[in-house]
Scaffold this motif. Structure first.
Motif, PDB file in Angstrom:
ATOM      1  N   ARG A 120       0.815  -1.215   0.000  1.00  0.00           N
ATOM      2  CA  ARG A 120       0.000   0.000   0.000  1.00  0.00           C
ATOM      3  C   ARG A 120       0.848   1.264   0.000  1.00  0.00           C
TER       4      ARG A 120
ATOM      5  N   LEU B 240       0.662   4.118  -2.873  1.00  0.00           N
ATOM      6  CA  LEU B 240       0.290   5.501  -2.569  1.00  0.00           C
ATOM      7  C   LEU B 240       1.285   6.496  -3.145  1.00  0.00           C
TER       8      LEU B 240
ATOM      9  N   GLU C 191      -3.115   9.326 -11.480  1.00  0.00           N
ATOM     10  CA  GLU C 191      -4.268  10.222 -11.649  1.00  0.00           C
ATOM     11  C   GLU C 191      -3.956  11.373 -12.600  1.00  0.00           C
TER      12      GLU C 191
ATOM     13  N   GLY D  71      -7.654   2.269  -5.902  1.00  0.00           N
ATOM     14  CA  GLY D  71      -8.186   3.271  -4.980  1.00  0.00           C
ATOM     15  C   GLY D  71      -8.990   2.641  -3.868  1.00  0.00           C
ATOM     16  N   ASP D  72      -9.824   1.662  -4.193  1.00  0.00           N
ATOM     17  CA  ASP D  72     -10.575   0.950  -3.154  1.00  0.00           C
ATOM     18  C   ASP D  72      -9.622   0.256  -2.187  1.00  0.00           C
TER      19      ASP D  72
ATOM     20  N   ASN E  40      -9.083   5.025  -0.963  1.00  0.00           N
ATOM     21  CA  ASN E  40      -9.344   6.302  -1.621  1.00  0.00           C
ATOM     22  C   ASN E  40     -10.630   6.171  -2.434  1.00  0.00           C
TER      23      ASN E  40
ATOM     24  N   GLY F  19     -13.049   8.286  -2.972  1.00  0.00           N
ATOM     25  CA  GLY F  19     -13.415   9.434  -3.794  1.00  0.00           C
ATOM     26  C   GLY F  19     -12.816   9.354  -5.189  1.00  0.00           C
ATOM     27  N   SER F  20     -11.533   9.092  -5.260  1.00  0.00           N
ATOM     28  CA  SER F  20     -10.876   8.987  -6.562  1.00  0.00           C
ATOM     29  C   SER F  20     -11.388   7.779  -7.335  1.00  0.00           C
TER      30      SER F  20
END
Length: 831
Positions: A510, A514, A521, A575-576, A580, A582-583
């Protein structure tokens, strides 16, 4: 397999000791700097090589002598004349790495010497880009070194001796693809300069270099601008066997009336027009005694592509000149095709004694053409070899089956990647050696599947994480292309995003994810100005390569839309995983819009998707690439998948076409000129025929085949790669019928046979569970093992049973698609 740092060490670990005791040192005084100290007057030095030495004494050799060093641009470290290491690894100048070595085994009681040869390239190469100098640092050869010897520190400072050597030159016209051509006059280089008993009292003292800019405070120890905090080496040491040549042909040809200085041109000057002269097959040593007015021409054949440092030993009078041309295929007189006559090679002038040459530049070759011009009398070539320098292939992973052809394809895929795995993944080890951010995803997949050392697979992402100011990645990183800026291949960034997804699936770290997701993105957002009112991608500028095949990406593009959509889906899934939401939701919203508009590309009659829509009208051209990306992106409904695979793998309608490749085995200049002018000639039946993917994009085609539940078809589909394994070549070439004979992006079959035919992939991030879904097709027996962070997963498939040995739980998928979860350990399942 033991879990260890080869798998789990971060490619960018924290710097244990950021501050150094050693100083930056060089061979010339620093620039005075401009009034504001912004370093604008610092002109980079031209190419040259600098020799550094520091003698010291020890009463007793300690058990360990830890040392670390780095240099701009490259170094070779010797202790008492013995090579200890080379570096630093390829990186952008503001992420400069250092290497750590233990010197104890090379020391002896009494006098010792540390000697370092530093190369400064001056101009960007295929694998090095210059720093922006600050008036002192970044404009010339520089070195920093420190070692702990019996409780005391040996550091780089002005006690070191330095000599800017004139032994090496680089011809003005270096390699056409940015690979340096090395020319060495050994008469200007003492053979024993790196030994402790060499007298260096005539050399100058090194200059200590400090930061010469406002705010730099003259700091002479790292961290300093323009390199920042030096980072520890993140990959393994390159290694390999020394491959001795045993096949050589000798002939005598007329000497050139006016020899040229460039060694490659000098070889061509002699050889052109004489290809059909008789040549004698011989072995080493080779005696050379040409008639008056003639020179010796030798052709060495290693029998396969090798990559590393060319070596030879020579007995010849001082001043004897050896010009070398390295080739992937035999040089043909007058051939200007860079694939058979690339501008790579070297030159050597003999000192008359101790004429043992080992190149400083890495080259890939199968053939070497040598022209030996003896200054006075005869010469003798004692040996010719290549010391391979490749990324280590750690044993444990394997694949074999009862089909010899498939076994050869697996071996060739591994070898092809290894020849393109150095301090980065490269396209080819011969004419180019660049780190392309799209190509490398195939290398990464093969290494994750076939090598117990994953550090270079992770370094691929770290190195590529170098976005332009607008967020997209350069087409190649670290070197002349990134340094020059300019246009890029936008879709190459989307393959790099898939590399991030591979890291998520295989390692599941992770923290590392990150650090990469912000760049992912930015890449996805770079495409937003090109999203049309149907949610698809249209009118993207720059170079939308997609594949060397004749595919269309103009207008509204199914290919670019699907590649972007795959990246959106992968970004959302990661993202999940990292929390994250939202993204992830933002990406899924774009993906849903794209899925609606993507229907415009569907051709119901043919059962696949066309490449593009122009002025609202779907165009007839269809490719394997369009159908495959529709599946792997999830844009194609699942009920269409098998029909798409039928269409894009039908041998009766597949055609091989390329916008770039010619019929003579190389790039076609006329086709390239047409491409630049926007001319793309369709010379196939676009209404009926489907353009087959070239070897690179086939990794996506094969993923689509497997995702559609047709993995057993790959037993047949991968056999197309056998066309490369002829004439002694044991590697995969660049394209169907043309290109280099060893190209890393073509290596997907090695991954496919393990991941899809044997059927071992991660079932959960980080291989917390393994998925085993064998699809042997016509094979009666197959077996193999793949690395995971937890150990090897081994699978053996026979006619009546499947045997699995796994350190993690297994999701087993039967031939009917039914899944069953099994515990870690040894399991046997009836077929």
């Amino acid at each position: 397999m033991q879990t260890g740092p080869a798998l789990v060490a971060s490619p960018t670990p924290a710097v244990a000791d950021r501050s150094w005791r050693g100083h930056w040192i060089g061979s010339r005084p620093a620039s005075a700097g401009d009034v504001l100290g912004l370093g604008r007057d610092a002109e980079p030095a031209p190419f040259h090589r600098v020799l550094f030495r520091r003698t010291f004494a020890v009463d007793a050799v300690p058990d360990t002598v830890p040392a670390r060093l780095t240099a701009d641009s490259r170094y070779v470290l010797y202790v008492n004349g013995v090579e200890v290491g080379r570096g630093p690894q390829r990186s952008q100048p503001r992420r400069l790495c250092y290497d750590s070595h233990d010197l104890a085994s090379c020391l002896r009681p009494g006098a010792n010497v540390v000697a370092v040869l530093v190369t400064y390239y001056g101009n960007a190469t295929a694998f090095w880009q210059p720093a922006v100098p600050n008036g002192s640092l970044g404009a010339d050869a520089t070195l920093v070194f420190e070692a702990r010897v019996n409780g005391s520190w040996l550091v780089s400072d002005d006690d070191w001796r330095v000599h800017s050597s004139t032994a090496w030159t680089m011809p003005e016209r270096a390699g056409v693809d940015g690979v340096p051509v090395e020319v060495r006059d050994a008469r200007r280089l003492p053979h024993d300069w790196a030994r402790a008993d060499f007298d260096d009292t005539g050399w100058e003292h090194a200059t200590v270099l400090g930061a010469a800019h406002i705010g730099g405070f003259g700091r002479t120890r790292p961290p300093t601008d323009p390199y920042g905090a030096l980072l520890p080496r993140s990959i393994g040491e390159l290694t390999g066997e020394t491959v001795e040549a045993d096949r050589v042909r000798r002939s005598y040809l007329p000497a050139a009336a006016e020899p040229v200085d460039h060694p490659i041109m000098a070889v061509r000057q002699v050889v052109d027009g004489h290809d059909r002269d008789p040549a004698e097959q011989t072995g080493f040593p080779v005696d050379l005694d040409p008639p008056q007015g003639q020179v010796s021409h030798l052709v060495v054949d290693f029998g396969r592509i090798v990559a590393g440092l060319v070596q030879f030993e020579l007995e010849a009078p001082a001043g004897t000149r050896v010009d070398l041309l390295y080739c992937e295929r035999p040089y043909v007189s007058g051939d200007d095709n860079p694939l058979s006559a690339p501008r790579i090679g070297a030159g050597y002038v003999a000192r008359g004694h101790h004429d043992v040459f080992e190149a400083l530049e890495t080259n890939g070759l199968r053939y070497a053409h040598l022209v030996v011009s003896a200054a006075d009398g005869a010469a003798r070539l004692l040996r010719f070899a290549v010391r391979e320098l490749l990324y280590p292939q750690i044993p444990g992973a394997y694949f074999r089956c009862d089909d010899a052809e498939l076994n050869a394809l697996y071996t060739a895929g591994v070898r092809t990647v290894q020849l393109n795995a150095h301090d980065a993944f490269t396209d080819c080890p011969t004419r180019e050696q660049r780190a392309w951010v799209g190509d490398g995803v195939v290398h990464q997949l093969v290494q994750l599947t076939t090598n117990n050392d994953w550090r270079l697979a992770r370094n691929y992402l770290w190195l590529g994480n170098s976005p332009r100011p607008d967020g997209i990645l350069p087409m190649t990183v670290v070197g002349d292309i990134e340094a020059g800026g300019g246009f890029t291949i936008p879709d190459w960034s989307l393959h790099w995003v898939h590399g991030v997804y591979n890291l998520y699936r295989y390692l599941g770290d992770r923290s590392e994810l990150l650090s990469l997701l912000p760049t992912v993105e930015r890449i996805l957002r770079w495409y937003l100005p090109y999203v049309d009112d149907r949610g698809t991608i249209a009118d993207v500028p720059e170079w939308n390569l997609v594949d060397w095949a004749s595919v269309f990406s103009t207008g509204r593009s199914a290919l670019l839309t699907a590649l972007w959509a795959r990246a959106l889906a992968e970004f959302a899934e990661i993202g999940d995983y990292v929390g994250n939401a939202g993204s992830a939701g933002w990406a899924r919203g774009l993906l849903a819009r794209a899925a609606e508009g993507f229907e415009d590309f569907w051709d119901e009659t043919r059962g696949t998707y066309v490449d593009h829509v122009v002025d609202g009208e779907p165009q007839p051209a269809a490719s394997q690439a369009a159908g495959a990306t529709a599946i792997v992106s999830g844009l194609a409904p699942q009920e269409r998948w098998s029909r798409i695979i039928d269409t894009i793998t039908d041998p009766d309608t597949l055609v091989v076409r390329s916008w770039i490749g010619g019929n003579d085995g190389g790039y076609d200049p006329q086709k390239i000129a047409d491409q630049i002018r926007g001319v793309q000639q369709v010379d196939w039946d676009a209404e009926r025929e489907v353009v087959i993917a070239q070897p690179f994009f086939s990794y996506l085609v094969h993923e689509a085949v497997a995702q559609a539940g047709r993995a057993a078809d790959l037993v047949t589909l991968v056999r197309r790669w056998s066309q490369f394994l002829v004439g002694g070549y044991d590697t995969f070439g660049e394209c169907w019928g043309w290109g280099t004979p060893v190209h890393g992006w073509s290596s997907a079959p090695a991954r496919d046979l393990v991941a899809y035919v044997l059927g071992i992939t991660p079932a959960e991030p980080g291989f917390a569970a393994a998925r085993v879904a064998p699809a042997p097709g016509s094979l009666r027996h197959l077996e193999g093992a793949v690395p995971t962070p937890h150990g090897l997963v081994t699978v053996q498939v026979d006619a009546d049973r499947v045997r699995i040995v796994s350190p993690v739980p297994v999701v087993f998928v039967g031939s009917d698609g039914a899944e069953v979860r099994l515990p870690a350990g040894t399991q046997e399942i009836a077929r």
